[in-house]
Motif scaffolding. Sequence first.
Motif, PDB file in Angstrom:
ATOM      1  N   PHE A 100      11.899 -23.841 -33.211  1.00  0.00           N
ATOM      2  CA  PHE A 100      11.842 -22.630 -34.023  1.00  0.00           C
ATOM      3  C   PHE A 100      11.376 -23.044 -35.413  1.00  0.00           C
ATOM      4  O   PHE A 100      11.879 -24.023 -35.972  1.00  0.00           O
ATOM      5  N   THR A 101      10.414 -22.308 -35.995  1.00  0.00           N
ATOM      6  CA  THR A 101       9.784 -22.750 -37.235  1.00  0.00           C
ATOM      7  C   THR A 101       9.911 -21.704 -38.338  1.00  0.00           C
ATOM      8  O   THR A 101      10.153 -20.519 -38.076  1.00  0.00           O
ATOM      9  N   ASP A 102       9.711 -22.181 -39.580  1.00  0.00           N
ATOM     10  CA  ASP A 102       9.581 -21.257 -40.715  1.00  0.00           C
ATOM     11  C   ASP A 102       8.167 -21.319 -41.297  1.00  0.00           C
ATOM     12  O   ASP A 102       7.962 -21.017 -42.468  1.00  0.00           O
ATOM     13  N   SER A 104       4.414 -20.015 -41.900  1.00  0.00           N
ATOM     14  CA  SER A 104       3.851 -18.671 -42.007  1.00  0.00           C
ATOM     15  C   SER A 104       2.501 -18.726 -42.722  1.00  0.00           C
ATOM     16  O   SER A 104       2.363 -19.394 -43.746  1.00  0.00           O
ATOM     17  N   THR A 108       1.381 -13.705 -41.282  1.00  0.00           N
ATOM     18  CA  THR A 108       1.382 -14.126 -39.874  1.00  0.00           C
ATOM     19  C   THR A 108       2.355 -15.286 -39.698  1.00  0.00           C
ATOM     20  O   THR A 108       2.146 -16.372 -40.252  1.00  0.00           O
ATOM     21  N   ASP A 109       3.409 -15.053 -38.939  1.00  0.00           N
ATOM     22  CA  ASP A 109       4.476 -16.042 -38.788  1.00  0.00           C
ATOM     23  C   ASP A 109       4.352 -16.801 -37.468  1.00  0.00           C
ATOM     24  O   ASP A 109       4.049 -16.213 -36.422  1.00  0.00           O
ATOM     25  N   ASP A 111       6.621 -18.259 -34.886  1.00  0.00           N
ATOM     26  CA  ASP A 111       8.037 -18.144 -34.530  1.00  0.00           C
ATOM     27  C   ASP A 111       8.524 -19.362 -33.743  1.00  0.00           C
ATOM     28  O   ASP A 111       9.510 -19.994 -34.122  1.00  0.00           O
ATOM     29  N   THR A 112       7.863 -19.670 -32.627  1.00  0.00           N
ATOM     30  CA  THR A 112       8.298 -20.789 -31.784  1.00  0.00           C
ATOM     31  C   THR A 112       7.085 -21.577 -31.284  1.00  0.00           C
ATOM     32  O   THR A 112       5.973 -21.044 -31.161  1.00  0.00           O
ATOM     33  N   THR A 139       4.438 -18.667 -30.032  1.00  0.00           N
ATOM     34  CA  THR A 139       4.674 -17.243 -30.230  1.00  0.00           C
ATOM     35  C   THR A 139       4.703 -16.954 -31.724  1.00  0.00           C
ATOM     36  O   THR A 139       5.054 -17.813 -32.540  1.00  0.00           O
ATOM     37  N   GLY A 140       4.349 -15.724 -32.058  1.00  0.00           N
ATOM     38  CA  GLY A 140       4.356 -15.298 -33.456  1.00  0.00           C
ATOM     39  C   GLY A 140       3.271 -14.272 -33.705  1.00  0.00           C
ATOM     40  O   GLY A 140       2.532 -13.871 -32.800  1.00  0.00           O
ATOM     41  N   SER A 146      -2.119 -11.865 -33.493  1.00  0.00           N
ATOM     42  CA  SER A 146      -1.133 -12.318 -32.522  1.00  0.00           C
ATOM     43  C   SER A 146      -1.326 -13.807 -32.268  1.00  0.00           C
ATOM     44  O   SER A 146      -2.436 -14.253 -31.960  1.00  0.00           O
ATOM     45  N   ASP A 148       0.547 -15.385 -29.948  1.00  0.00           N
ATOM     46  CA  ASP A 148       1.068 -15.672 -28.615  1.00  0.00           C
ATOM     47  C   ASP A 148      -0.039 -16.247 -27.732  1.00  0.00           C
ATOM     48  O   ASP A 148      -1.078 -15.610 -27.520  1.00  0.00           O
TER      49      ASP A 148
END
Length: 199
Positions: A100-102, A104, A108-109, A111-112, A139-140, A146, A148
């Motif tokens: 899990f990441t921070d 960005s 656009t984030d 996420d995993t 994902t994110g 997108s 993903d």
Amino acid sequence: MKASVVVAAIVSITAAPALAGNLTPPADPYVPPPPVPVSDWAGPYAGVQLGFGDLDLSGIALPGANVPSQSDDGFLGGLHVGYNWDRGTLVYGVEGDIDFTDISFNTTDVDTIARLRLRAGVDTGSAFVYGTAGAAHMTGGGGGVSLDGWGWVAGAGVDFKLSETWVAGADALYHEFDDVSPTGSVDGMTYRLRVSYQF
């Protein structure tokens, strides 16, 4: 006189072995050396990781505008589980993990990042030095983008036996995701420290 000489001779003959025995101590019993410990990497394991990622987003074309290439770095952490086979100096196995990441890219984030990888390398005794490669899934999204999608991952790492059950390690992994929507890609590196429990 002759009797005394004979007695002295008998005494000297019988005393000689006793004196000789007293001069030579008995030999110590043989104690074999302890067996050399052998590291065994075989079997299942699971653990946690914590690290740092540096990723680049490029090639995004939104309706009416091209998004410039962007970079971001940040912390990541998660879980891993795997299984090793030990063939003496050769060790190989399979591992799955998720972070899990921070990280960005403006709106656009990321996420995993999940991975399913093969690992193979050399058992040096207390260390397992390996190369690794496999599939990755990210994902994110956000801001009309997108993240993903699937990609690939490759890198290298090392694990150290702290005990028969606890293992500490580190790895460096390169990732590439080419199906970011719309028409973009993400690539970059992650660097992680790991702790595993070997069952």
